[in-house]
Structure formats: structure tokens, C-alpha cells
Design a protein around this motif. Structure first.
Motif, mmCIF file in Angstrom:
data_model
loop_
_atom_site.group_PDB
_atom_site.id
_atom_site.type_symbol
_atom_site.label_atom_id
_atom_site.label_comp_id
_atom_site.label_asym_id
_atom_site.label_seq_id
_atom_site.Cartn_x
_atom_site.Cartn_y
_atom_site.Cartn_z
ATOM 1 N N ASN A 1 -26.361 35.885 8.878
ATOM 2 C CA ASN A 1 -26.935 34.694 9.511
ATOM 3 C C ASN A 1 -27.799 33.948 8.501
ATOM 4 O O ASN A 1 -27.845 34.298 7.321
ATOM 5 N N SER A 2 -28.493 32.929 8.956
ATOM 6 C CA SER A 2 -29.201 32.046 8.035
ATOM 7 C C SER A 2 -30.464 32.660 7.457
ATOM 8 O O SER A 2 -31.100 32.054 6.590
ATOM 9 N N ASN A 3 -30.849 33.857 7.915
ATOM 10 C CA ASN A 3 -31.951 34.547 7.261
ATOM 11 C C ASN A 3 -31.537 35.058 5.887
ATOM 12 O O ASN A 3 -32.398 35.440 5.092
ATOM 13 N N TYR B 1 -27.599 30.536 3.704
ATOM 14 C CA TYR B 1 -28.181 29.249 4.062
ATOM 15 C C TYR B 1 -28.013 28.240 2.939
ATOM 16 O O TYR B 1 -27.706 27.066 3.185
ATOM 17 N N SER C 1 -28.917 31.863 14.060
ATOM 18 C CA SER C 1 -29.436 33.227 14.114
ATOM 19 C C SER C 1 -28.334 34.244 14.344
ATOM 20 O O SER C 1 -28.498 35.431 14.051
ATOM 21 N N ASP C 2 -27.190 33.780 14.890
ATOM 22 C CA ASP C 2 -26.051 34.679 15.099
ATOM 23 C C ASP C 2 -25.213 34.774 13.826
ATOM 24 O O ASP C 2 -25.205 33.865 12.987
ATOM 25 N N ARG D 1 -36.892 26.064 5.666
ATOM 26 C CA ARG D 1 -36.718 27.448 5.203
ATOM 27 C C ARG D 1 -37.237 27.730 3.802
ATOM 28 O O ARG D 1 -37.101 28.839 3.311
#
Length: 391
Positions: free
Chosen positions: A27-29, A34, A42-43, A252
Motif C-alpha cells: 500500500n502507499s505506506n 507511493y 491503505s489497501d 507524505r
């Protein structure tokens, strides 16, 4: 950050590993995901890059419309487009069905040799191997790209550092307004604690669209542990290390700053330590420009400390200056380039910290940290906050 269609080229990395495609799942974390997609979710979703430069996203159906608007990747495919539900019925396992969707896209792209990041999910890698793909975990091809910030990234980081500056000023103001009551700092009738200052920092950052975790407000001898977050009442005449590394909630990107403050009268030892750290930081910062090796900056900082009689990591000491001089800052708080014992040369667009410190368990710690942009002919210090020790 508004997405752009600026091309990303990691073809050389694929070529060097004789790979047909690069695949990331997460995911984008994940900073690389990203950076490659500019899509926040988040998925879990998947990103494909083929050796001819084609990029594809595989996402859930409900995210398709948003991805088409926000992502820099134009080729958006959905699980239902890969007949995911039928695959679930056939496999009787959603995780295996997801792997089949990945395999279907790879097959359509003619990719058999697949490069993946070193933190790639083990189960997916094993399943793809069982389906006939060759999987090789490689060093991130995005880390070096991410280390060179473009103008839009630099503007974001400047805004986050601006919020950090306001939060640091708010923290220092609490120390300034406090009073010495029998050796304990008292603020508006209550003992001033690390937690109270952290709360003020958090509120200030949120008011400016940022958030922070693990903010350090470490007082007294415990500040000799560089990453101790600090807890409880703060005392007069003792150092308080405040290290804030906020991230923009929307974009971010991180920023970073450390100041060490003291309310009252510092001991001669603490005052000398502060002057040494200030001098070491100045020496390191003034060296920053393209082409300078990170090790040269680190050694210059160590030299200042040695000249003033302080121990350094260069000689293997576990007290004194015990960490590297700095690190890159961007979508991760610690990323390339690392300003330590490395022959990596600085490049225009690097955003780095210069953060020397001295740490002695019987006295406490002193650290100063500025965020610095490497420009075409030198540097720009992005940190406005004054360096004032005694309040």
C-alpha cells in the motif's frame, strides 16, 4: 501532491538483472510504491513496470475512478477485470486467486523473469514461482531516484519544515515561560513534562496539516540516549533535546529538526558541549555542495570534536559523537544519501540533515539538526529556527 505523468525509468536496473518486469505489492505506506504511483491507498495494490517502460496498476474495482484521476500511472486494471471472483471460487483461497491475477498480467506482458523488492511478500513470490515465473529480489531501483528531489518535492518539504519550525518554536516557548520550582520546571502551575511539550508539538503540527510520531523531548541525563523519547517532569539546569520529524498528512513527505534547550544555568561541561556541537554542525553544513563525498563531511564533523577533546564514532567510541552526521529526508525519514562513512557524492536535489551530537551518560546529550537542500553550487538551509541553548 498533484500527480504528474513524469516518466520513471528503471530499465537499467531490469537490464542489469536480465528481468522482464519489476513488481511491487503493498500500500502507499511503502515509499517506493507511493513514489512510483503517486496514488494513496491503505489497501494493498500492485505496480508493474516492464522492461519497455510500460507501467500498470492492479487495484480493487472501487478504487478505479480515483486512481484514474490521481495516479501518475495511466494503465489501470482491476481485480474484477482479471475475473478475480471466478478465480476465488476455483482456488477456494482469495490469496491464491490474487496471485493468479498478478500472473495473468505478467503473462499478457510476456514477462517470465520478474524482479521484486527485497521486502516482497514471501507467499506471493512462492506462488508465482510455482506458476513458472523466475523471481529475483533486488535492491530498490527507486531509492536513488527518490534521493534527488524535483522542484515540486522540494516545495512540499519546505512547507513541512515550516510547520516543524512553528512546532519547535511552540516547544521552546513553553520552556522559556517555565519557572524553576525546587529544581523542576513549572508551567502555568504544573510540572512541565515531556508529554506536555509533545502534545503542544502535535497540536501545532496538526494545525498545519502535518503529523509526527515518536517525537523526542528528552531531558536530563537520559538525553544521552539519542533516540529516547523522554518522559516525565523536566528539570532546571539540564539539557532538553527536542527532535521533531513531521510528515505532511496529504503529501507524505517528511522534514526534520532538532534543537537542545535549557532553562536555567548550564554547567561548564554542558556549555562547552553545546559550543562544540554548534561548531561541528557549522563545519559540516558549510561543506555541502554537489560532488562532495558524504565521508568528507562526516570526517570534518569528527575533526571538530577531536580538536575539542571529544570522543567520536570514528575511533569506535560509545560515548561522545556516536552516530552518523546525517541522512536523506523525503518520503521516508531516513533515506539516501546517508551522510556518514560513505564515499557517495552529494547531488543537486538531495535533501539531507546535518545533525552532530555529543552524548555522555553522566551529563546528558546535546544535538543540533538542520535540514539542508543541495543546490547547483552549494546549499540552502531549510531550517529557520534559531539555535539558542539557554532560555
Amino acid at each position: 501532491m498533484t500527480s504528474t505523468k513524469v516518466p520513471i525509468d528503471i530499465s537499467k536496473a531490469l537490464e542489469s538483472h536480465k528481468s522482464d518486469s519489476y513488481l511491487m505489492v503493498g500500500n502507499s505506506n511503502n515509499a517506493d510504491i507511493y513514489y512510483a504511483t503517486r496514488f494513496f491507498a491503505s489497501d494493498e495494490f500492485a505496480y508493474f513496470y516492464t522492461k519497455d517502460g510500460a507501467e500498470t496498476l492492479l487495484i480493487s474495482d472501487m478504487e478505479k475512478g480515483r486512481a484514474e484521476i490521481e495516479s501518475r500511472v495511466s494503465d489501470i486494471r482491476t481485480l474484477q477485470g482479471c475475473d478475480y471472483r471466478s478465480k476465488v471460487k476455483e482456488r477456494k483461497d482469495p490469496a491464491l486467486a490474487y496471485c493468479d491475477c498478478l500472473a495473468e498480467i505478467l503473462q499478457k506482458e510476456g514477462a517470465r523473469r520478474v524482479a521484486v523488492p527485497r521486502n516482497f511478500p514471501y507467499h506471493i513470490a512462492q506462488t508465482l514461482k510455482e506458476e513458472g515465473f523466475s523471481i529475483e529480489a533486488i535492491k530498490s531501483p527507486f531509492a536513488q531516484l527518490r534521493s534527488r528531489k524535483d522542484p515540486s518535492e522540494i516545495e512540499i518539504i519546505k512547507k513541512v519544515q515550516g510547520a516543524c519550525n512553528k512546532a519547535m518554536k511552540a516547544a521552546a516557548e513553553m520552556v522559556r515561560k517555565s519557572e524553576d520550582v525546587e529544581g523542576v520546571l513549572n508551567y502555568h502551575g504544573f510540572a512541565l513534562t515531556s508529554e506536555m511539550i509533545r502534545k503542544e508539538i502535535d497540536i501545532t503540527l496538526l494545525e498545519h496539516g502535518c503529523e509526527a510520531e515518536s517525537t523526542i523531548v528528552a531531558g536530563g541525563k537520559g538525553s544521552a540516549n539519542p533516540h529516547w523519547e523522554g518522559t516525565g517532569p523536566l528539570r532546571a539546569n539540564e539539557p532538553i533535546v527536542i527532535d521533531i520529524f513531521p510528515r505532511s498528512k496529504r503529501d507524505r513527505y517528511y522534514a526534520d529538526m532538532t534543537r537542545t534547550v535549557l532553562k536555567g544555568e548550564p554547567s561548564e561541561k554542558l556549555a562547552d558541549m553545546y559550543e562544540a556541537v554548534l561548531a561541528a554542525q557549522k563545519a559540516g553544513t558549510e561543506m555541502v555542495k554537489p560532488g562532495v563525498k558524504c565521508s568528507e563531511i562526516h570526517n570534518a564533523v569528527c575533526d571538530v570534536f577531536k580538536e575539542r577533546g571529544y570522543d567520536t564514532i570514528r575511533e569506535g567510541s560509545n560515548v561522545g559523537f556516536i552516530h552518523s552526521t546525517g541522512h536523506g529526508v523525503g518520503l521516508e525519514i531516513h533515506e539516501l544519501p546517508f551522510v556518514g562513512n560513505s564515499d557517495v557524492e552529494l547531488e543537486e536535489g538531495n535533501v539531507i540533515t546535518i545533525e552532530p551530537g555529543l552524548y555522555y551518560p553522566d551529563v546528558g546529550g546535546i544535538r543540533l539538526e538542520d535540514l539542508v537542500l543541495v543546490t547547483s553550487d552549494g546549499f540552502e538551509n531549510l531550517t529557520e529556527m534559531e539555535k539558542k541553548f539557554v532560555y
